[in-house]
Motif scaffolding. Structure first.
Motif, PDB file in Angstrom:
ATOM      1  N   GLY A 233       0.792  -1.222   0.000  1.00 26.85           N
ATOM      2  CA  GLY A 233       0.000   0.000   0.000  1.00 26.85           C
ATOM      3  C   GLY A 233       0.821   1.267   0.000  1.00 26.85           C
ATOM      4  N   LYS A 234       2.135   1.146  -0.245  1.00 20.32           N
ATOM      5  CA  LYS A 234       3.014   2.310  -0.259  1.00 20.32           C
ATOM      6  C   LYS A 234       3.126   2.883  -1.672  1.00 20.32           C
ATOM      7  CE  LYS A 234       5.763   0.537   3.610  1.00 20.32           C
ATOM      8  NZ  LYS A 234       7.109   0.073   4.049  1.00 20.32           N
ATOM      9  N   PRO A 235       3.487   4.177  -1.799  1.00 24.58           N
ATOM     10  CA  PRO A 235       3.631   4.786  -3.130  1.00 24.58           C
ATOM     11  C   PRO A 235       4.668   4.057  -3.971  1.00 24.58           C
ATOM     12  CG  PRO A 235       3.587   6.472  -1.432  1.00 24.58           C
ATOM     13  CD  PRO A 235       3.690   5.152  -0.714  1.00 24.58           C
ATOM     14  N   LEU A 236       4.442   4.021  -5.271  1.00 23.37           N
ATOM     15  CA  LEU A 236       5.373   3.364  -6.189  1.00 23.37           C
ATOM     16  C   LEU A 236       6.621   4.211  -6.381  1.00 23.37           C
ATOM     17  CD1 LEU A 236       2.816   2.175  -8.871  1.00 23.37           C
ATOM     18  CD2 LEU A 236       3.941   0.769  -7.141  1.00 23.37           C
ATOM     19  N   ASP A 253      -8.825  -0.575  -1.596  1.00 14.15           N
ATOM     20  CA  ASP A 253      -8.798  -0.998  -0.189  1.00 14.15           C
ATOM     21  C   ASP A 253      -9.220  -2.453  -0.056  1.00 14.15           C
ATOM     22  OD1 ASP A 253      -7.982   1.493   0.654  1.00 14.15           O
ATOM     23  OD2 ASP A 253     -10.002   2.201   1.125  1.00 14.15           O
ATOM     24  N   GLU A 254     -10.246  -2.846  -0.794  1.00 13.76           N
ATOM     25  CA  GLU A 254     -10.723  -4.229  -0.729  1.00 13.76           C
ATOM     26  C   GLU A 254      -9.646  -5.199  -1.211  1.00 13.76           C
ATOM     27  OE1 GLU A 254     -14.672  -6.848  -2.097  1.00 13.76           O
ATOM     28  OE2 GLU A 254     -14.440  -4.751  -2.748  1.00 13.76           O
ATOM     29  N   MET A 256      -6.359  -4.680  -1.210  1.00 11.36           N
ATOM     30  CA  MET A 256      -5.245  -4.687  -0.275  1.00 11.36           C
ATOM     31  C   MET A 256      -5.578  -5.520   0.963  1.00 11.36           C
ATOM     32  SD  MET A 256      -2.955  -3.084  -1.888  1.00 11.36           S
ATOM     33  CE  MET A 256      -1.738  -3.119  -0.587  1.00 11.36           C
ATOM     34  N   ASN A 257      -6.826  -5.476   1.408  1.00 13.69           N
ATOM     35  CA  ASN A 257      -7.219  -6.285   2.563  1.00 13.69           C
ATOM     36  C   ASN A 257      -7.083  -7.774   2.258  1.00 13.69           C
ATOM     37  OD1 ASN A 257      -7.817  -4.081   4.177  1.00 13.69           O
ATOM     38  ND2 ASN A 257      -9.979  -4.008   3.561  1.00 13.69           N
ATOM     39  N   ILE A 258      -7.415  -8.161   1.040  1.00 12.56           N
ATOM     40  CA  ILE A 258      -7.293  -9.577   0.655  1.00 12.56           C
ATOM     41  C   ILE A 258      -5.833  -9.966   0.508  1.00 12.56           C
ATOM     42  CG2 ILE A 258      -7.750 -11.235  -1.197  1.00 12.56           C
ATOM     43  CD1 ILE A 258     -10.376  -9.701  -1.735  1.00 12.56           C
ATOM     44  N   ILE A 259      -5.055  -9.144  -0.175  1.00 11.30           N
ATOM     45  CA  ILE A 259      -3.648  -9.469  -0.435  1.00 11.30           C
ATOM     46  C   ILE A 259      -2.870  -9.589   0.852  1.00 11.30           C
ATOM     47  CG2 ILE A 259      -1.496  -8.540  -1.400  1.00 11.30           C
ATOM     48  CD1 ILE A 259      -3.223  -7.345  -3.676  1.00 11.30           C
TER      49      ILE A 259
END
Length: 261
Positions: A233-236, A253-254, A256-259
């Protein structure tokens, strides 16, 4: 910097580059491999990058250029104005299909994206954006992206799981495949990011991209409210390769929660 003037020049150069590429399709390509047998490069990749380097250096000698084929500058930081160019994103498609490839250009000033261009050469379709002025498809302004749930989303997914010096556990992505309405793979990261801008896709996930693959798409999607991050979830980073998760607001967000579950 007069960014409107730069925009006019870049759009002119893109049309010129398209003409050169279309002409090249009537000739025999020189095809080589780079890091592995599936990492292709052609004489047209190299000639197109050199074309843009010549244009940039002639008009803006103080600007630096980071290009996939290595003919530009040795860019270690984003100080000043940096052009990040992929002359043909989707070279395998270019070689085997002669479609589904794009020219990708992102222009950054002190690390801030100012202009972004993804040009579908064969379809003559231009996705572009200017910082603070919105994103456009063939000159028509695009609306802000609206949230969507994964169960209603089409997700672009690159199925290459191997990252240098690391193997990513692909099982982290299985729930996304199962829960999404559908998945697609087009073989061009730039185009898949562009497709999010026009609602053809809702998200794009890949385990490894270089800055020239996503620099333009980041500028375009930022203008539309899209979110671009790594797996944490950090900037590229625009100076390093990275896994990439790009999506509409809410959906990101959905995902990222799964990953990271």
């Amino acid at each position: 910097m007069d960014w409107s003037m730069v925009d006019q020049l870049v759009q002119k150069w893109l049309v010129e580059a398209r003409g050169r590429i279309l002409t090249s399709l009537q000739q025999r390509l020189t095809i080589e491999s780079k890091s592995n047998a599936n990492d292709l490069v052609t004489n047209i990749d190299r000639e197109t990058e050199q074309f843009f380097i010549e244009k940039v250096k002639d008009h803006f000698p103080n600007h630096r250029l980071l290009g996939e084929e290595g003919f530009g500058d040795d860019v270690q930081t984003l100080e000043g104005i940096v052009w990040i160019v992929d002359p043909i994103d989707g070279t395998m498609n270019f070689v085997h299909q002669q479609r589904n490839f794009a020219i990708s250009i992102g222009i950054y000033e002190e690390g801030v994206g100012k202009l972004g261009y993804i040009y579908d050469v064969m379809n003559d379709e231009l996705y572009h954006a200017e910082n603070g002025k919105g994103a456009f498809y063939n000159g028509e302004q695009l609306p802000i992206l609206q949230p969507v749930e994964l169960k209603e989303a089409i997700v672009g997914l690159n199925t290459t799981w191997v990252v240098p010096n690391k193997r990513v556990n692909h099982e982290r992505l299985i729930p996304i495949v199962k829960q999404a309405r559908g998945t697609r793979s087009y073989g061009s990261a730039a185009l898949e990011m562009a497709y999010i801008a026009v609602d053809t896709l809702d998200a794009y996930i890949t385990m490894r991209l270089s800055p020239w693959d996503f620099a333009a798409g980041m500028v375009i999607l930022k203008e539309l409210g899209g979110i671009c991050t790594n797996l944490e979830g950090k900037p590229l980073s625009l100076t390093d390769s990275s896994p990439v998760v790009v999506a509409r607001p809410g959906l990101h967000d959905e995902l990222m929660n799964i990953i990271n579950r």
